[in-house]
Motif scaffolding. Sequence first.
Motif, PDB file in Angstrom:
ATOM      1  N   GLY A  49      20.383 -32.012  -2.600  1.00 52.44           N
ATOM      2  CA  GLY A  49      21.135 -32.753  -3.591  1.00 52.44           C
ATOM      3  C   GLY A  49      22.548 -33.099  -3.180  1.00 52.44           C
ATOM      4  O   GLY A  49      23.105 -32.561  -2.224  1.00 52.44           O
ATOM      5  N   ILE A  50      23.090 -34.018  -3.946  1.00 56.21           N
ATOM      6  CA  ILE A  50      24.491 -34.400  -3.908  1.00 56.21           C
ATOM      7  C   ILE A  50      24.964 -34.363  -5.356  1.00 56.21           C
ATOM      8  O   ILE A  50      24.178 -34.058  -6.250  1.00 56.21           O
ATOM      9  N   HIS A  51      26.208 -34.678  -5.599  1.00 51.24           N
ATOM     10  CA  HIS A  51      26.729 -34.567  -6.961  1.00 51.24           C
ATOM     11  C   HIS A  51      25.919 -35.379  -7.978  1.00 51.24           C
ATOM     12  O   HIS A  51      25.638 -34.908  -9.071  1.00 51.24           O
ATOM     13  N   ASP A  52      25.531 -36.593  -7.633  1.00 49.26           N
ATOM     14  CA  ASP A  52      24.883 -37.502  -8.586  1.00 49.26           C
ATOM     15  C   ASP A  52      23.364 -37.411  -8.642  1.00 49.26           C
ATOM     16  O   ASP A  52      22.754 -37.981  -9.545  1.00 49.26           O
ATOM     17  N   ALA A  53      22.756 -36.731  -7.671  1.00 53.67           N
ATOM     18  CA  ALA A  53      21.296 -36.747  -7.621  1.00 53.67           C
ATOM     19  C   ALA A  53      20.775 -35.592  -6.770  1.00 53.67           C
ATOM     20  O   ALA A  53      21.485 -35.083  -5.898  1.00 53.67           O
ATOM     21  N   ALA A  54      19.530 -35.226  -7.033  1.00 51.68           N
ATOM     22  CA  ALA A  54      18.876 -34.189  -6.237  1.00 51.68           C
ATOM     23  C   ALA A  54      17.382 -34.463  -6.180  1.00 51.68           C
ATOM     24  O   ALA A  54      16.802 -35.013  -7.118  1.00 51.68           O
ATOM     25  N   LEU A  55      16.781 -34.055  -5.075  1.00 54.62           N
ATOM     26  CA  LEU A  55      15.333 -34.064  -4.917  1.00 54.62           C
ATOM     27  C   LEU A  55      14.890 -32.611  -4.888  1.00 54.62           C
ATOM     28  O   LEU A  55      15.444 -31.810  -4.135  1.00 54.62           O
ATOM     29  N   VAL A  56      13.902 -32.278  -5.712  1.00 54.31           N
ATOM     30  CA  VAL A  56      13.486 -30.886  -5.861  1.00 54.31           C
ATOM     31  C   VAL A  56      11.965 -30.797  -5.727  1.00 54.31           C
ATOM     32  O   VAL A  56      11.235 -31.634  -6.268  1.00 54.31           O
ATOM     33  N   ALA A  91      15.334 -44.126  -4.701  1.00 50.63           N
ATOM     34  CA  ALA A  91      14.491 -44.957  -3.821  1.00 50.63           C
ATOM     35  C   ALA A  91      13.852 -44.103  -2.724  1.00 50.63           C
ATOM     36  O   ALA A  91      12.674 -44.291  -2.394  1.00 50.63           O
ATOM     37  N   MET A  92      14.592 -43.144  -2.169  1.00 52.28           N
ATOM     38  CA  MET A  92      14.022 -42.229  -1.173  1.00 52.28           C
ATOM     39  C   MET A  92      12.904 -41.394  -1.781  1.00 52.28           C
ATOM     40  O   MET A  92      11.876 -41.150  -1.139  1.00 52.28           O
ATOM     41  N   GLU A 120      17.568 -45.233 -18.165  1.00 52.19           N
ATOM     42  CA  GLU A 120      18.185 -44.117 -18.884  1.00 52.19           C
ATOM     43  C   GLU A 120      18.667 -43.052 -17.902  1.00 52.19           C
ATOM     44  O   GLU A 120      18.007 -42.756 -16.922  1.00 52.19           O
ATOM     45  N   ARG A 121      19.839 -42.506 -18.209  1.00 51.48           N
ATOM     46  CA  ARG A 121      20.427 -41.423 -17.427  1.00 51.48           C
ATOM     47  C   ARG A 121      20.995 -40.396 -18.384  1.00 51.48           C
ATOM     48  O   ARG A 121      21.429 -40.766 -19.458  1.00 51.48           O
ATOM     49  N   PRO A 122      21.023 -39.132 -18.016  1.00 47.12           N
ATOM     50  CA  PRO A 122      20.427 -38.554 -16.818  1.00 47.12           C
ATOM     51  C   PRO A 122      18.900 -38.581 -16.896  1.00 47.12           C
ATOM     52  O   PRO A 122      18.316 -38.548 -17.977  1.00 47.12           O
ATOM     53  N   LEU A 123      18.272 -38.618 -15.717  1.00 52.73           N
ATOM     54  CA  LEU A 123      16.826 -38.797 -15.623  1.00 52.73           C
ATOM     55  C   LEU A 123      16.202 -37.739 -14.733  1.00 52.73           C
ATOM     56  O   LEU A 123      16.688 -37.470 -13.632  1.00 52.73           O
ATOM     57  N   MET A 124      15.103 -37.175 -15.209  1.00 56.11           N
ATOM     58  CA  MET A 124      14.228 -36.329 -14.398  1.00 56.11           C
ATOM     59  C   MET A 124      12.939 -37.122 -14.214  1.00 56.11           C
ATOM     60  O   MET A 124      12.187 -37.315 -15.169  1.00 56.11           O
ATOM     61  N   ALA A 125      12.709 -37.618 -13.008  1.00 54.58           N
ATOM     62  CA  ALA A 125      11.486 -38.360 -12.689  1.00 54.58           C
ATOM     63  C   ALA A 125      10.599 -37.425 -11.883  1.00 54.58           C
ATOM     64  O   ALA A 125      11.005 -36.948 -10.821  1.00 54.58           O
ATOM     65  N   LEU A 126       9.398 -37.134 -12.397  1.00 53.66           N
ATOM     66  CA  LEU A 126       8.604 -36.093 -11.757  1.00 53.66           C
ATOM     67  C   LEU A 126       7.171 -36.499 -11.506  1.00 53.66           C
ATOM     68  O   LEU A 126       6.624 -37.369 -12.181  1.00 53.66           O
ATOM     69  N   ILE A 150      18.495 -37.576 -11.479  1.00 55.50           N
ATOM     70  CA  ILE A 150      19.422 -38.687 -11.290  1.00 55.50           C
ATOM     71  C   ILE A 150      20.432 -38.661 -12.428  1.00 55.50           C
ATOM     72  O   ILE A 150      20.078 -38.851 -13.586  1.00 55.50           O
ATOM     73  N   ARG A 151      21.696 -38.426 -12.069  1.00 55.52           N
ATOM     74  CA  ARG A 151      22.742 -38.263 -13.066  1.00 55.52           C
ATOM     75  C   ARG A 151      23.373 -39.596 -13.491  1.00 55.52           C
ATOM     76  O   ARG A 151      23.799 -39.748 -14.626  1.00 55.52           O
ATOM     77  N   SER A 152      23.448 -40.565 -12.584  1.00 52.15           N
ATOM     78  CA  SER A 152      24.179 -41.805 -12.887  1.00 52.15           C
ATOM     79  C   SER A 152      23.518 -42.984 -12.182  1.00 52.15           C
ATOM     80  O   SER A 152      22.500 -42.829 -11.512  1.00 52.15           O
ATOM     81  N   ASP A 153      24.129 -44.139 -12.323  1.00 45.32           N
ATOM     82  CA  ASP A 153      23.667 -45.342 -11.635  1.00 45.32           C
ATOM     83  C   ASP A 153      24.476 -45.622 -10.374  1.00 45.32           C
ATOM     84  O   ASP A 153      24.506 -46.750  -9.894  1.00 45.32           O
ATOM     85  N   SER A 154      25.128 -44.593  -9.842  1.00 46.31           N
ATOM     86  CA  SER A 154      25.925 -44.791  -8.632  1.00 46.31           C
ATOM     87  C   SER A 154      25.021 -45.255  -7.492  1.00 46.31           C
ATOM     88  O   SER A 154      23.797 -45.064  -7.519  1.00 46.31           O
ATOM     89  N   LYS A 155      25.637 -45.844  -6.494  1.00 43.38           N
ATOM     90  CA  LYS A 155      24.875 -46.322  -5.343  1.00 43.38           C
ATOM     91  C   LYS A 155      24.126 -45.164  -4.682  1.00 43.38           C
ATOM     92  O   LYS A 155      22.956 -45.301  -4.325  1.00 43.38           O
ATOM     93  N   SER A 156      24.784 -44.024  -4.541  1.00 45.28           N
ATOM     94  CA  SER A 156      24.132 -42.885  -3.882  1.00 45.28           C
ATOM     95  C   SER A 156      22.959 -42.367  -4.708  1.00 45.28           C
ATOM     96  O   SER A 156      21.906 -42.033  -4.163  1.00 45.28           O
ATOM     97  N   ALA A 157      23.110 -42.305  -6.027  1.00 53.22           N
ATOM     98  CA  ALA A 157      22.007 -41.838  -6.876  1.00 53.22           C
ATOM     99  C   ALA A 157      20.833 -42.813  -6.814  1.00 53.22           C
ATOM    100  O   ALA A 157      19.669 -42.391  -6.761  1.00 53.22           O
TER     101      ALA A 157
END
Length: 165
Positions: free
Chosen positions: A65-72, A99-100, A129-135, A87-94
């Motif tokens: 993870g990074i501040h705005d997003a994590a893969l678990v 996408a990854m 919608e944010r924050p998002l848990m896509a599973l 996914i916490r926000s719509d930032s470019k990194s998130a």
Amino acid sequence: MSGAADFHIAAFAPDGALEGRGTRNVADLSEKWIGFCRSLIDANGLVFDRLLTTSLAHIGIKCSGIHDAALVTISVHDRTQTTFALIRSDSKSATQVLAMFVDSVRRNASRQQLAPAAAPFGEMLGIEERPLMALVIWCDPAISDQDNDLVRELGLHFAAAFFAL
């Protein structure tokens, strides 16, 4: 729990089809388990791969993870039970992390030779919608119902802890 916010959930089948969407009320979760997950993050940072301890020693959690997003990924006896993107926000990194994640689960679905939806997991990229848990729950028949329930709860509490950072 201070800083905790409700979050959105989008659940996908292993073939990439959207199974359902909803919102999780953090107030309905266990503060004890959110605290347990927060202690994992505090002790290990946002990048770790470890087994839990004691009666949960058969459960593994891998977080990148990074501040705005994590893969678990959460596994049971070294068998992947679920993978999710937080996914916490719509930032470019998130957006790049999401996408990854989509690329990764598409490759996994292809390796398992699942009959994919027309554009497997494609709807994931359109969720605003944010924050998002896509599973994705991988439906391994070797994992018991009890462990499936445990991993589901652990995943929800881990998401709450991450979003409260």
